[in-house]
Scaffold this active site. Structure first.
Site, PDB file in Angstrom:
ATOM      1  N   PRO C   9       0.796  -1.230   0.000  1.00 21.43           N
ATOM      2  CA  PRO C   9       0.000   0.000   0.000  1.00 21.43           C
ATOM      3  C   PRO C   9       0.833   1.286   0.000  1.00 21.43           C
ATOM      4  CG  PRO C   9      -0.056  -1.045   2.155  1.00 21.43           C
ATOM      5  CD  PRO C   9       0.586  -2.013   1.219  1.00 21.43           C
ATOM      6  N   ASN C  10       0.345   2.277  -0.690  1.00 13.14           N
ATOM      7  CA  ASN C  10       0.918   3.625  -0.760  1.00 13.14           C
ATOM      8  C   ASN C  10       2.181   3.710  -1.606  1.00 13.14           C
ATOM      9  OD1 ASN C  10      -0.904   5.216   0.972  1.00 13.14           O
ATOM     10  ND2 ASN C  10      -0.225   3.807   2.572  1.00 13.14           N
ATOM     11  N   ARG C  17       6.133  12.097  -3.374  1.00 12.18           N
ATOM     12  CA  ARG C  17       5.897  12.624  -2.029  1.00 12.18           C
ATOM     13  C   ARG C  17       7.010  12.229  -1.073  1.00 12.18           C
ATOM     14  NH1 ARG C  17       3.198  16.554  -0.401  1.00 12.18           N
ATOM     15  NH2 ARG C  17       3.243  15.586   1.641  1.00 12.18           N
ATOM     16  N   TYR C  22      11.730   8.627   1.113  1.00 11.68           N
ATOM     17  CA  TYR C  22      11.623   7.500   0.199  1.00 11.68           C
ATOM     18  C   TYR C  22      12.429   7.650  -1.088  1.00 11.68           C
ATOM     19  CZ  TYR C  22       7.775   6.244   3.284  1.00 11.68           C
ATOM     20  OH  TYR C  22       7.021   5.911   4.375  1.00 11.68           O
ATOM     21  N   ASN C  73       7.541  -5.993  -0.540  1.00  2.90           N
ATOM     22  CA  ASN C  73       7.578  -4.841   0.360  1.00  2.90           C
ATOM     23  C   ASN C  73       6.156  -4.671   0.876  1.00  2.90           C
ATOM     24  OD1 ASN C  73       7.493  -2.395   1.591  1.00  2.90           O
ATOM     25  ND2 ASN C  73       8.728  -1.317   0.052  1.00  2.90           N
ATOM     26  N   ALA C  76       2.831  -0.850   4.970  1.00  5.04           N
ATOM     27  CA  ALA C  76       2.056  -0.774   6.210  1.00  5.04           C
ATOM     28  C   ALA C  76       1.488  -2.117   6.646  1.00  5.04           C
ATOM     29  CB  ALA C  76       0.919   0.231   6.043  1.00  5.04           C
ATOM     30  N   ASP C  86      -0.052 -15.589   6.454  1.00  9.09           N
ATOM     31  CA  ASP C  86      -0.579 -16.900   6.100  1.00  9.09           C
ATOM     32  C   ASP C  86      -0.404 -17.186   4.607  1.00  9.09           C
ATOM     33  OD1 ASP C  86      -1.290 -17.179   8.707  1.00  9.09           O
ATOM     34  OD2 ASP C  86      -3.446 -17.149   8.394  1.00  9.09           O
ATOM     35  N   GLU C  97      11.596 -10.195   2.423  1.00  9.04           N
ATOM     36  CA  GLU C  97      10.871  -8.967   2.787  1.00  9.04           C
ATOM     37  C   GLU C  97      11.810  -7.779   2.674  1.00  9.04           C
ATOM     38  OE1 GLU C  97       8.422  -9.217   6.350  1.00  9.04           O
ATOM     39  OE2 GLU C  97       9.090  -7.212   6.941  1.00  9.04           O
ATOM     40  N   HIS C  99      12.119  -3.343   2.986  1.00  4.73           N
ATOM     41  CA  HIS C  99      11.566  -2.022   3.318  1.00  4.73           C
ATOM     42  C   HIS C  99      12.520  -0.951   2.825  1.00  4.73           C
ATOM     43  CE1 HIS C  99       8.496  -3.828   5.785  1.00  4.73           C
ATOM     44  NE2 HIS C  99       9.413  -4.614   6.278  1.00  4.73           N
ATOM     45  N   LEU C 100      11.979   0.113   2.273  1.00  8.32           N
ATOM     46  CA  LEU C 100      12.821   1.210   1.785  1.00  8.32           C
ATOM     47  C   LEU C 100      13.545   1.890   2.942  1.00  8.32           C
ATOM     48  CD1 LEU C 100      10.230   2.661  -0.716  1.00  8.32           C
ATOM     49  CD2 LEU C 100      12.398   1.582  -1.331  1.00  8.32           C
ATOM     50  N   SER C 101      12.803   2.224   3.988  1.00 15.38           N
ATOM     51  CA  SER C 101      13.401   2.915   5.140  1.00 15.38           C
ATOM     52  C   SER C 101      13.768   1.888   6.217  1.00 15.38           C
ATOM     53  CB  SER C 101      12.407   3.913   5.713  1.00 15.38           C
ATOM     54  OG  SER C 101      11.261   3.223   6.185  1.00 15.38           O
ATOM     55  N   ARG C 106      11.943   4.300  13.146  1.00 17.03           N
ATOM     56  CA  ARG C 106      10.684   5.036  13.044  1.00 17.03           C
ATOM     57  C   ARG C 106       9.764   4.727  14.242  1.00 17.03           C
ATOM     58  NH1 ARG C 106       8.579   4.450   7.039  1.00 17.03           N
ATOM     59  NH2 ARG C 106       7.356   6.262   7.687  1.00 17.03           N
ATOM     60  N   ARG C 110       6.141   0.271  14.127  1.00 16.54           N
ATOM     61  CA  ARG C 110       6.797  -0.265  12.921  1.00 16.54           C
ATOM     62  C   ARG C 110       7.957  -1.205  13.266  1.00 16.54           C
ATOM     63  NH1 ARG C 110       4.494   3.065   8.753  1.00 16.54           N
ATOM     64  NH2 ARG C 110       4.202   5.177   9.542  1.00 16.54           N
TER      65      ARG C 110
END
Lengths: 147, 147, 147, 147, 147, 147, 147, 147, 147, 147, 147, 147
Positions: C9-10, C17, C22, C73, C76, C86, C97, C99-101, C106, C110
């Protein structure tokens, strides 16, 4: 196929108090229904009730030699008894936990079960009818794994 | 009497993966069994599956006009979805929650259910057979409160 | 060797943005880099993005027949989705897995990941470059266990 | 560009114990791989191992004048050492945290990291190959912010 | 009257990093100030620094025969070291804990102190000046209970 | 049969401080008793003490080649050291944890043990006599699983 | 330079009750000592005591126009008063928190301070002498940042 | 000035169920009121409802180019959706969170909001009238910061 | 219709401190706005401020005979005062809670409200404008339930 | 010297179930070993087992007049029984707690002991051999404090 | 023998609000009953009520010279006031805590009492009659320990 | 009017052990006092003691037909017994809980009561005299609600 049906603390009062929660059947009525339904399923059942945690532990300990499975309503001991959990686990018998009411819709301390983790299945919220579902379910489990 | 049977996320994969946990029946097999057994009980059932929480919410929202009760396996959403809880509660339909496995014997985050508190009853650990027990239990509840 | 790359998501908003967090690459830029680098590694990749948890669950459910591994990724949903966990677990596919950040730097919510436990590995904090490391790492894992 | 590679407690035993978890390479094998790969990346690396938290703290404290970045596997100290966290933070050096195994799939006390929050990035679960990914990722970070 | 002044992990870097937090004095500057101020108070002080928890434990263990009191800045070990707590307690020496910064205004894991409970007093937030206040306070405590 | 006996932080002070808690024997007295009793049991023991967590880790790491089992009093590190836990676990040696006092009757942070889970057994509260019980118990365990 | 010294609830009883904890000086004795020592430091102090949280809040609110800094012993309100915290923060005045006893050595609910995070420094455990250390420390802070 | 009004899960059922909690207006009635009131305030509003978390995320992601602010009733997702939080935060649009009922007077899991922290303001407990207050409040905020 | 508007601790300082958080209006300015807006709504308001929890409790206790509703900004007491909660509950008056800032975007201890559960509604984050929204909302509530 | 040896719930099943955990000795075998070893130590022992918490409480209550010490394996009641704790404490008899398995290596609810805090010592993980160590340890404690 | 009876916040409203919870007696009625019953017991009582925590603290602080014991209903401050706890403790007077309702049957935050630990006894749930029981109980305690 | 007085576990030992905590009266002395005082109040009482939770449960279950109210000292079971709670609740009898000591001044696990929530009132800390207060209070409650 022999099944032991165990009723935990305070269940001897069924039918006489708080019928809006627990229904109007007495424990004897329920046991009669259980026995009748069991014979339909070709099961041989024994029903016992105790208010004493350790007595339930004993019965489970002795059940191993005589029974093929257990249906238990641990009532209040569900949430506090490691001893019952150990007894079920040590018995090696397939066990179904049943509750008359839906424990998730009651006080938070009733949302956890120490015993469920060592049972094969759990049924709750169907009132006395839950015992029949538990017997049916347990019989299927025992027969499918039986050979 | 019409019953809506809902299967939650990842259940479309049944029978193809991890049969030691979930059994060897596919979702289609299970749905066929449900439909057969329902007709024995003189129930009219519709079965649906979705991986999308909001879609399950929608179906429950629309169910109120068409169905008399719900059997739902919320799967992973059991533990995280306030939206499903609100949907069931808002539907006003008697709902039975079912799980194939015994969630109490799995990871700790599976021991809590957000949805169970607004259901009338819960069944878990009987594998696909649990759907039949749930239908039977729900039918009895609906008929006993019906008229 | 086919790899499915999933963006949660996002992430469709990347590059437009909060570039200080990011980076300035759009999702398309990143996907192009992924495809280029994949061909260097002799991998065949498909990239998809969805804001809908259940859609990601579906794609993972269908991936088993077509792909050899997944780079995801979950954004959220990392912190809230038992359904994704699952799905990954049920897919049986080796999953990395990313993650960018650096999520540990954070907010506290998270710091936990529901999905990481069922992945083989996790990479975070390298920005878009992390996808290349994830592909490289996954390729090595798949090839070393391959045969 | 000079990189300090630090191995934390118990890592001197690599390759000789629990190969199913940590792989069959000894720490010397891994260090050799690191040095080789570093020269491919045109990096100058020094590798050190200590079982003593305070010694790792010292080396990080002294690294600032000599090195451009750090790759660290804090092992058990990841979960208990505020001192290492302060050392990394005080060093002002860009640091990448690496773990051989996927800590999220192990005991719960391994799910939290005191050190990750002050690192730029984290890699885990790739076994010894993770060091190469960490070096590559760190080199890119240092070069992109370098001038 | 002899006082042992102990500086914990990472304090050897004082004055060279993060002066906005820890001030611009080096540890040597601070030790010189301590020695000067001690002689004003007619105290004989020894100053030591270690990054190694166990070395601080040793020094405290040996201090009992030689010193009348301790001023200690346990730095990061404040929050994690039961060993330091036991050492202070076992030494039987009146001990004052000091921190350069106000730990309550920093990360939550710095809000608890394992060592403070076995010290007579604690001072924090005054920067290097805190050592002088600690010495003055400790001298008064020792002299008032001295004879 | 060779046994390594390890004493953790602050134990070098035994007999000189707080005899009401730890008894009046010095560490040397205890070690002499251990050696004497060991020869009765036909065991070959080496006794070592360190205040430094990492040094204990090292000794355990090296013990594997030379010793058949470990008796360890991790003292304060019991409650904080994941590194010791990993060392014991990695050593593959049967280990018995011992405490002079009954940790359950002391502060709450002493009620948990990070190391006990990877030991075969634990003895506490018997004072110095506990070492003899630990040796006896460990010898029996080693001999019964020996061949 | 004007300093406001505030004493919180129950401190009016000092010297008359529990001298083993709080010493034998009355609040008047302490205030006299404070005034004397302040004049040595060339400070102008006002001392006030209140049992009423809101009155302390008011005094702090009004202090901004008249005083350069605050020394406060919030006593019991330390652990419960967000209002005092907000007042100190809103006043914009550098504030030192002081406690007569070492709160870390008392009940657990005294280990947290809501007010300390918005103060520059904290002193505890030195009894009445702590006020002098607090004044000295505050004076140094104010003078060093003064101009 | 364009405002996006978003209604979360289960809100399509408004007016038809549980009127004692949510009032007797349907979502269409409420939207009509919103549009009318918006035109009084000289605002241009679009109203949308979705039961699907990811669809709300998408709409917020696309809103940035077209709208000046958002009024959102995240309903059940308030308490579980990091994705919505990230979407609002990433959108950069001033957002007001609204709830029909007073969540603080309901179940404890409704007392926390993941989304509120990234909104400028929150209104709850006024029923449908809350939307008008939210629009008025948001319009004032946008106009005062507008230019 | 008479409304009591209560301002809690530290609000007498509004407009003079931290305008970036609380705006530049003084409490008098705000009260003037409230009175003006109230007369537009045909409401009769009285505004009071106190730093003393018990004084606010008293005013609420006495309000029952004289007022039809309450708008209260409990400020810091929101998070700590059971007494205010009991007062509002005992008064039987419909009460709206208001906060100038968005408490969810501040420290975690500000995320819980002891008072909100006994209020009909809550508004936060709109600065001084929130009082007008609260009055408007309260007036609507009172009028709709009035006769 | 007379010792009461108490076995708690489920221990009557020893030797017949789960021998991989509890060994192959029956409770009778263990009791015979205990009696034999006791006579070597010149102790007079009585062994009893009960599944009933209250019966164990009674026996302990009556033990005071007849016995010099207790060895107890409270089994499942270790983790749940305040009554046993009170009984041991009220008996005034030196008591040693013993567990066959290492409870720290089992489920988390077995890591805490309500009874250990009122015992002098605890032994766990040595299987049936632990009883002999407990008897030996208790005899030494009783004799050293005896006269 | 002189007893101080203290009524905490909101109790001035007794008899006028929520009679189903608190009964129909006003505070004056209750005080009259207290005075009458006290004279039966040959006690001299003074009754006071305050909504202000600090005022209650003051009265307790001054009580020591004039009274022999205290009966206090701290109402809401029971759960939040460390200051009242300290005041009771510092007063050195035997104190009985009383509550009109049974706090255990109300909200969870009412289940803890900060003040009870420093009182000799506590009575709750008997309504206004509880004051008479408290006086009787306190008189017996004072007389039995009196001389 | 008939009252059942129940004494829980370990209370048979009263007067013989720990008189500094529980007084010097034996349970027989207390029962005699209860019977005497009951006849003053014109009550008919039966006193029973059991160490067995389930026996207390049974007695309460049977009490409903024979008694008008219960006074119970659940002792250790206060803190652990859901079964007693259910029994009291199911009995429908007004019940007063009593404790000899002030549980709030003892270990933290004694601060919570599972049974108090279903009792009408609770008395603690008055020693044996508490039974008389409980009888008096219960008689008043029963008589006031009686006819």
């Amino acid at each position: 196929m022999k099944i032991l049906v165990l009723h935990g603390p305070n269940l001897a009062l069924l039918g006489t108090r708080e019928p809006e929660i627990y229904g109007m059947l007495t424990l004897e009525d329920i046991n009669r229904e259980i026995v009748d339904y069991a014979s339909e399923l070709d099961l041989d059942v024994t029903c016992r009730q105790s208010d004493i945690e350790g007595e339930l532990v004993q019965w489970i300990g002795q059940a191993r030699k005589e029974y093929d499975g257990i249906v238990i309503n641990p009532a209040a001991y569900t949430h506090t008894s490691v001893a019952l959990r150990d007894a079920i686990s040590a018995s090696g018998l397939k066990t179904v936990e049943i509750h008359l009411s839906n424990t998730h819709a009651r006080e938070e301390f009733r949302h956890t079960s120490l015993t469920a983790a060592v049972c094969v299945a759990q049924i709750q919220g169907f009132g006395a009818a839950g015992y029949r579902l538990a017997l049916k379910g347990l019989a299927d489990v025992l027969r499918s794994t039986d050979g």
